[in-house]
Enzyme design. Structure first.
Site, PDB file in Angstrom:
ATOM      1  CG  LEU A 280      -1.947   1.092   1.328  1.00 59.61           C
ATOM      2  CD1 LEU A 280      -2.850   1.132   0.095  1.00 59.61           C
ATOM      3  CD2 LEU A 280      -2.800   0.932   2.593  1.00 59.61           C
TER       4      LEU A 280
ATOM      5  CE1 TYR B 219       4.640 -10.027  13.796  1.00 56.80           C
ATOM      6  CE2 TYR B 219       2.362 -10.727  13.525  1.00 56.80           C
ATOM      7  CZ  TYR B 219       3.683 -11.024  13.793  1.00 56.80           C
ATOM      8  OH  TYR B 219       4.061 -12.317  14.047  1.00 56.80           O
TER       9      TYR B 219
ATOM     10  CE1 TYR C 174      -2.853  -8.423  10.501  1.00 58.02           C
ATOM     11  CE2 TYR C 174      -4.948  -9.486   9.967  1.00 58.02           C
ATOM     12  CZ  TYR C 174      -4.010  -8.495   9.727  1.00 58.02           C
ATOM     13  OH  TYR C 174      -4.230  -7.577   8.728  1.00 58.02           O
TER      14      TYR C 174
ATOM     15  CE  LYS D 157      -4.333  -4.050  10.794  1.00 59.20           C
ATOM     16  NZ  LYS D 157      -3.281  -3.048  10.457  1.00 59.20           N
TER      17      LYS D 157
HETATM   18  N1  LIG Z   1      -2.354  -7.298   2.655  1.00 58.24           N
HETATM   19  C1  LIG Z   1      -3.617  -7.571   2.932  1.00 58.24           C
HETATM   20  O1  LIG Z   1      -4.199  -8.466   2.344  1.00 58.24           O
HETATM   21  C2  LIG Z   1      -4.362  -6.777   3.976  1.00 58.24           C
HETATM   22  C3  LIG Z   1      -5.656  -7.177   4.325  1.00 58.24           C
HETATM   23  C4  LIG Z   1      -6.347  -6.442   5.281  1.00 58.24           C
HETATM   24  C5  LIG Z   1      -5.762  -5.336   5.868  1.00 58.24           C
HETATM   25  N2  LIG Z   1      -4.501  -4.964   5.521  1.00 58.24           N
HETATM   26  C6  LIG Z   1      -3.906  -3.780   6.165  1.00 58.24           C
HETATM   27  O2  LIG Z   1      -3.584  -2.820   5.170  1.00 58.24           O
HETATM   28  C7  LIG Z   1      -2.405  -2.104   5.566  1.00 58.24           C
HETATM   29  C8  LIG Z   1      -1.366  -2.155   4.461  1.00 58.24           C
HETATM   30  O3  LIG Z   1      -1.038  -3.510   4.225  1.00 58.24           O
HETATM   31  P1  LIG Z   1       0.020  -3.963   3.128  1.00 58.24           P
HETATM   32  O4  LIG Z   1      -0.602  -5.064   2.376  1.00 58.24           O
HETATM   33  O5  LIG Z   1       0.562  -2.807   2.411  1.00 58.24           O
HETATM   34  O6  LIG Z   1       1.111  -4.584   4.098  1.00 58.24           O
HETATM   35  P2  LIG Z   1       2.602  -5.037   3.787  1.00 58.24           P
HETATM   36  O7  LIG Z   1       2.837  -5.069   2.323  1.00 58.24           O
HETATM   37  O8  LIG Z   1       2.829  -6.262   4.611  1.00 58.24           O
HETATM   38  O9  LIG Z   1       3.447  -3.841   4.395  1.00 58.24           O
HETATM   39  C9  LIG Z   1       3.577  -3.604   5.750  1.00 58.24           C
HETATM   40  C10 LIG Z   1       4.874  -2.874   5.941  1.00 58.24           C
HETATM   41  O10 LIG Z   1       4.989  -2.560   7.347  1.00 58.24           O
HETATM   42  C11 LIG Z   1       6.343  -2.683   7.678  1.00 58.24           C
HETATM   43  N3  LIG Z   1       6.519  -2.838   9.122  1.00 58.24           N
HETATM   44  C12 LIG Z   1       6.283  -3.927   9.880  1.00 58.24           C
HETATM   45  N4  LIG Z   1       6.593  -3.661  11.159  1.00 58.24           N
HETATM   46  C13 LIG Z   1       7.026  -2.379  11.199  1.00 58.24           C
HETATM   47  C14 LIG Z   1       7.513  -1.531  12.229  1.00 58.24           C
HETATM   48  N5  LIG Z   1       7.608  -1.962  13.482  1.00 58.24           N
HETATM   49  N6  LIG Z   1       7.880  -0.263  11.901  1.00 58.24           N
HETATM   50  C15 LIG Z   1       7.796   0.173  10.627  1.00 58.24           C
HETATM   51  N7  LIG Z   1       7.362  -0.575   9.606  1.00 58.24           N
HETATM   52  C16 LIG Z   1       6.981  -1.847   9.892  1.00 58.24           C
HETATM   53  C17 LIG Z   1       6.839  -3.895   6.910  1.00 58.24           C
HETATM   54  O11 LIG Z   1       8.231  -3.813   6.826  1.00 58.24           O
HETATM   55  P3  LIG Z   1       9.120  -4.999   6.214  1.00 58.24           P
HETATM   56  O12 LIG Z   1       8.953  -4.853   4.734  1.00 58.24           O
HETATM   57  O13 LIG Z   1      10.499  -4.653   6.684  1.00 58.24           O
HETATM   58  O14 LIG Z   1       8.572  -6.259   6.795  1.00 58.24           O
HETATM   59  C18 LIG Z   1       6.112  -3.706   5.571  1.00 58.24           C
HETATM   60  O15 LIG Z   1       6.917  -2.987   4.659  1.00 58.24           O
HETATM   61  C19 LIG Z   1      -1.953  -2.724   6.889  1.00 58.24           C
HETATM   62  O16 LIG Z   1      -2.468  -1.989   7.959  1.00 58.24           O
HETATM   63  C20 LIG Z   1      -2.603  -4.089   6.860  1.00 58.24           C
HETATM   64  O17 LIG Z   1      -2.803  -4.619   8.155  1.00 58.24           O
HETATM   65  C21 LIG Z   1      -3.785  -5.654   4.581  1.00 58.24           C
END
Ligand SMILES: NC(=O)c1ccc[n+]([C@@H]2O[C@H](COP(=O)([O-])OP(=O)(O)OC[C@H]3O[C@@H](n4cnc5c(N)ncnc54)[C@H](OP(=O)(O)O)[C@@H]3O)[C@@H](O)[C@H]2O)c1
Length: 285
Positions: A16, A65, A129, A133
């Protein structure tokens, strides 16, 4: 107008976050973006110092996370990142007159409803998880009235964390794919989440919204469509989730209704198949 605003993005290696950076670069919007190694959101002092130095108008918290199964064995880490760090970010933003945007998940629901979940439905998370959230949402609500929290589902976009990237890998390794068909939600394109988030900011929305592509699908239906659209001649079979041993419990039905945000922004959110089409087109360019 967002053009005159400065944005700060956390978790900038995530899918995202990458989409926000892509859009901001294209539209010439001012932003700074921090990877986890540059700004670990659990380092509360660094977060406060960075936000005060950067003085953004809006913080987009894309850090999370997201390891649904691993979280069962790491509840403290999930809590630290998805609850405590989120609460801290929201607090620092509110104290410094900065708007805070955060993302949550369809997994906050237990799947017992069988009709699209609205913002009025009571969450009942069934794994670690999802609990983290949900508590993160509450942490934002408690401290930042100048905030938006979007519940999104099954996000896909650039990068290697997304589900269609995994599908691409499987397609190279296997003669036929077996994809779970007894779960229902909807795949949602990161690009659409970004565009609608920016529109919601322009219109001054606050509070909690469900933000997904329109329609509904199982994982199987999404993969079947993706493979067909890519013109790949490989069988995709539906399979029950009981064939896989997963540590975290998953709800069978977590489809979110996007009616509230559609109405307030006066928009029709694209169907998920349209979103998949645009994703494939962009990758083919
Ligand atoms: N992906 C899905 O299907 C999904 C579904 C429902 C909701 N969401 C929500 O949508 C949002 C965006 O998700 P996304 O898919 O873009 O997630 P993503 O691709 O997993 O990205 C999350 C990022 O957060 C970083 N991160 C983890 N711990 C951290 C910390 N302590 N400090 C700073 N950065 C940290 C990770 O770093 P690293 O790259 O170093 O690990 C990763 O780059 C999140 O809130 C997620 O919970 C996602």
């Amino acid at each position: 107008m967002n053009k005159n605003k400065k944005f700060l993005i956390t978790g900038s290696n995530g899918q995202l976050a990458k989409e926000f950076q892509h859009t901001f670069t294209e539209q010439n919007v001012q932003y700074t973006a921090f990877t986890r190694s540059q700004l670990d959101i659990t380092d509360f002092a660094l977060v406060e110092q960075t936000i005060k130095n950067e003085k953004p108008d809006v913080v987009l918290n894309c850090a999370a996370y997201n390891l649904v199964d691993v979280a069962e064995d790491q509840p403290e880490i999930a809590h630290k990142i998805n609850v405590e760090a989120v609460g801290n970010l929201a607090r620092v933003c509110q104290a410094n007159g900065i708007f805070f945007v955060h993302y949550s998940t369809d997994y906050v629901f237990d799947g017992q409803k069988n009709a699209p979940y609205t913002e009025e439905d009571e969450p009942n998370p069934i794994n670690v998880y999802a609990q983290s959230k949900y508590q993160g949402e509450q942490a934002v609500e408690q401290v930042a009235k100048d905030s938006l929290t979007f519940r999104v589902s099954w996000v896909f976009g650039e990068g290697q964390q997304n589900f269609f990237y995994k599908v691409e890998q499987w397609l190279q390794q296997k003669d036929r794919l077996q994809i779970v068909d007894d779960n229902k939600s909807v795949v949602t394109y990161a690009k659409d989440i970004v565009d609608i988030t920016l529109l919601a900011l322009e219109k001054g929305l606050r509070g909690l919204y469900h933000l997904t592509n329109s329609g509904a699908c199982s994982r199987y239906e999404s993969v079947k469509y993706y493979v067909m659209k890519k013109g790949i001649d490989k069988p995709v079979d539906p399979i029950s989730s009981s064939h896989f041993v997963e540590k975290a419990k998953r709800a069978p039905y977590t489809l979110l209704s996007n009616q509230k945000i559609s109405k307030e922004l006066n928009i029709t959110i694209p169907h998920w198949q349209d979103a998949v089409d645009r994703f494939i087109e962009r990758k083919n360019k």
